[in-house]
Design a protein around this motif. Sequence first.
Motif, PDB file in Angstrom:
ATOM      1  N   VAL A  95      22.719  75.447  92.164  1.00 39.86           N
ATOM      2  CA  VAL A  95      23.661  75.743  93.252  1.00 39.86           C
ATOM      3  C   VAL A  95      24.112  77.203  93.204  1.00 39.86           C
ATOM      4  O   VAL A  95      24.102  77.908  94.225  1.00 39.86           O
ATOM      5  CB  VAL A  95      24.880  74.791  93.185  1.00 39.86           C
ATOM      6  CG1 VAL A  95      26.008  75.279  94.080  1.00 39.86           C
ATOM      7  CG2 VAL A  95      24.468  73.377  93.579  1.00 39.86           C
ATOM      8  N   THR A  96      24.505  77.686  92.010  1.00 39.34           N
ATOM      9  CA  THR A  96      24.973  79.078  91.919  1.00 39.34           C
ATOM     10  C   THR A  96      23.828  80.060  92.170  1.00 39.34           C
ATOM     11  O   THR A  96      24.050  81.117  92.766  1.00 39.34           O
ATOM     12  CB  THR A  96      25.612  79.355  90.541  1.00 39.34           C
ATOM     13  OG1 THR A  96      24.698  78.959  89.501  1.00 39.34           O
ATOM     14  CG2 THR A  96      26.910  78.605  90.376  1.00 39.34           C
ATOM     15  N   ALA A  97      22.618  79.710  91.744  1.00 42.92           N
ATOM     16  CA  ALA A  97      21.461  80.582  92.021  1.00 42.92           C
ATOM     17  C   ALA A  97      21.219  80.674  93.519  1.00 42.92           C
ATOM     18  O   ALA A  97      20.923  81.752  94.052  1.00 42.92           O
ATOM     19  CB  ALA A  97      20.222  80.048  91.307  1.00 42.92           C
ATOM     20  N   THR A  98      21.360  79.546  94.215  1.00 48.40           N
ATOM     21  CA  THR A  98      21.160  79.524  95.673  1.00 48.40           C
ATOM     22  C   THR A  98      22.207  80.384  96.375  1.00 48.40           C
ATOM     23  O   THR A  98      21.898  81.152  97.289  1.00 48.40           O
ATOM     24  CB  THR A  98      21.226  78.070  96.198  1.00 48.40           C
ATOM     25  OG1 THR A  98      20.291  77.271  95.476  1.00 48.40           O
ATOM     26  CG2 THR A  98      20.899  78.016  97.677  1.00 48.40           C
ATOM     27  N   LEU A  99      23.453  80.260  95.949  1.00 46.91           N
ATOM     28  CA  LEU A  99      24.531  81.032  96.574  1.00 46.91           C
ATOM     29  C   LEU A  99      24.429  82.519  96.238  1.00 46.91           C
ATOM     30  O   LEU A  99      24.668  83.380  97.093  1.00 46.91           O
ATOM     31  CB  LEU A  99      25.891  80.483  96.120  1.00 46.91           C
ATOM     32  CG  LEU A  99      26.252  79.091  96.645  1.00 46.91           C
ATOM     33  CD1 LEU A  99      27.440  78.523  95.893  1.00 46.91           C
ATOM     34  CD2 LEU A  99      26.551  79.144  98.147  1.00 46.91           C
ATOM     35  N   ALA A 100      24.065  82.822  94.985  1.00 46.53           N
ATOM     36  CA  ALA A 100      23.976  84.222  94.569  1.00 46.53           C
ATOM     37  C   ALA A 100      22.679  84.879  95.031  1.00 46.53           C
ATOM     38  O   ALA A 100      22.561  86.108  95.002  1.00 46.53           O
ATOM     39  CB  ALA A 100      24.089  84.318  93.044  1.00 46.53           C
ATOM     40  N   GLY A 101      21.703  84.055  95.433  1.00 49.00           N
ATOM     41  CA  GLY A 101      20.410  84.601  95.845  1.00 49.00           C
ATOM     42  C   GLY A 101      19.613  85.155  94.684  1.00 49.00           C
ATOM     43  O   GLY A 101      18.770  86.041  94.854  1.00 49.00           O
ATOM     44  N   LYS A 102      19.848  84.634  93.488  1.00 47.14           N
ATOM     45  CA  LYS A 102      19.159  85.125  92.294  1.00 47.14           C
ATOM     46  C   LYS A 102      18.158  84.090  91.792  1.00 47.14           C
ATOM     47  O   LYS A 102      18.502  82.913  91.639  1.00 47.14           O
ATOM     48  CB  LYS A 102      20.166  85.415  91.170  1.00 47.14           C
ATOM     49  CG  LYS A 102      21.113  86.561  91.451  1.00 47.14           C
ATOM     50  CD  LYS A 102      22.063  86.750  90.264  1.00 47.14           C
ATOM     51  CE  LYS A 102      23.028  87.911  90.516  1.00 47.14           C
ATOM     52  NZ  LYS A 102      23.968  88.075  89.378  1.00 47.14           N
TER      53      LYS A 102
END
Length: 358
Positions: free
Chosen positions: A17-24
């Motif tokens: 989820v955080t990777a998706t939001l951060a685009g990383k």
Amino acid sequence: MSSVNFKGCTMFRHRIVTATLAGKPIRITDIRANTDGPGLRDFEASFLRLIEKVTNGCVIEINDTGTKMRYKPGMIIGGSGIEHDCGKTRGIGWFLEGLLCLAPFAKTPISITLKGLTNEDTGLCVDTLRTVTLPLLKHFGVTDGLELRVLKRGAPPEGGGEVIFRCPIVKTLKPINLVNIGQVRRVRGVAYAAKVSPQIPNRVVDAAKGILTKVLPDVYVYTDHYRGANAGLSSGYGLSLVAETTNGCLYGAEASAEPGGAAEDVGLLAAKVLLQEVANGGCVDSSNQGLVLLLAVLGPEDVSRVRLGKLAPSTVKLLRLLRDMFGVTFKIKPDEQTKTLVLSCLGIGYANLARGIA
């Protein structure tokens, strides 16, 4: 862009989820590498399939043994008419907890039908999500059109439940200032049952009220009995409670039937868990600490503050993950008088860029 590297399977949903939001892009290695059953579990693979359905352009690479994976996020597109089968090893709530963080930042409002277990021990049941978690999103400005409706119950082990989740989109979130707890003024709840005697949820309610009415007069728990096709594929029952304070803070607690257990035990357990949540203090209960902190990080470039009770172990891990993915650290100020913690951070000013693309 170089990948952020992780080891092991802990915080799997939050990493995705955080990777998706951060685009990383992220790379996860040693996923249960030294266990008898190495690699990703079926529910983790199912969560990745759910992410594929609500995003566009994501790339997922998994090695043959499932012990290594690479995830390159795409754009959150949302959409209506989406369906996903969550399987029988994790409840619908486990998947919804991850989806809640992504849905407000989609290109179009999300309307998704999730099928599987509506209540089980490793995640929040759908009733607690509806009565406690969704109202938290309203503090951040996610309001109109937010809905979670239970169409069919699905008790373990076979499930067969079905829920519809709808979420509006926002351009940006609002900062929060949740520090004043207030006094608990009422308790509400639902005792649900499927394919069992209608008397059982009544026994659950009586047991819970036997404890709660000793400390609070305003306690109302209604029964929700499902029959036939809407009752799912297995019999089961449980109780979801929510305590509300004078300042609108919500505490949730739940318990479900164990094989061979008495109905009264379910009511007693849920009531005791609820009293413990209230005793812990804070403006957010322990199961929703992570959601509030993640959304506070994504808020505007302004200070967000929230008072929490004792930090859950998963919350401590999430704080480290938020530091790694977004570069945000929280200032934690203990309050000796109330035995609580006031956490504050400066939001990154996250904006829903997909919303403006035709």
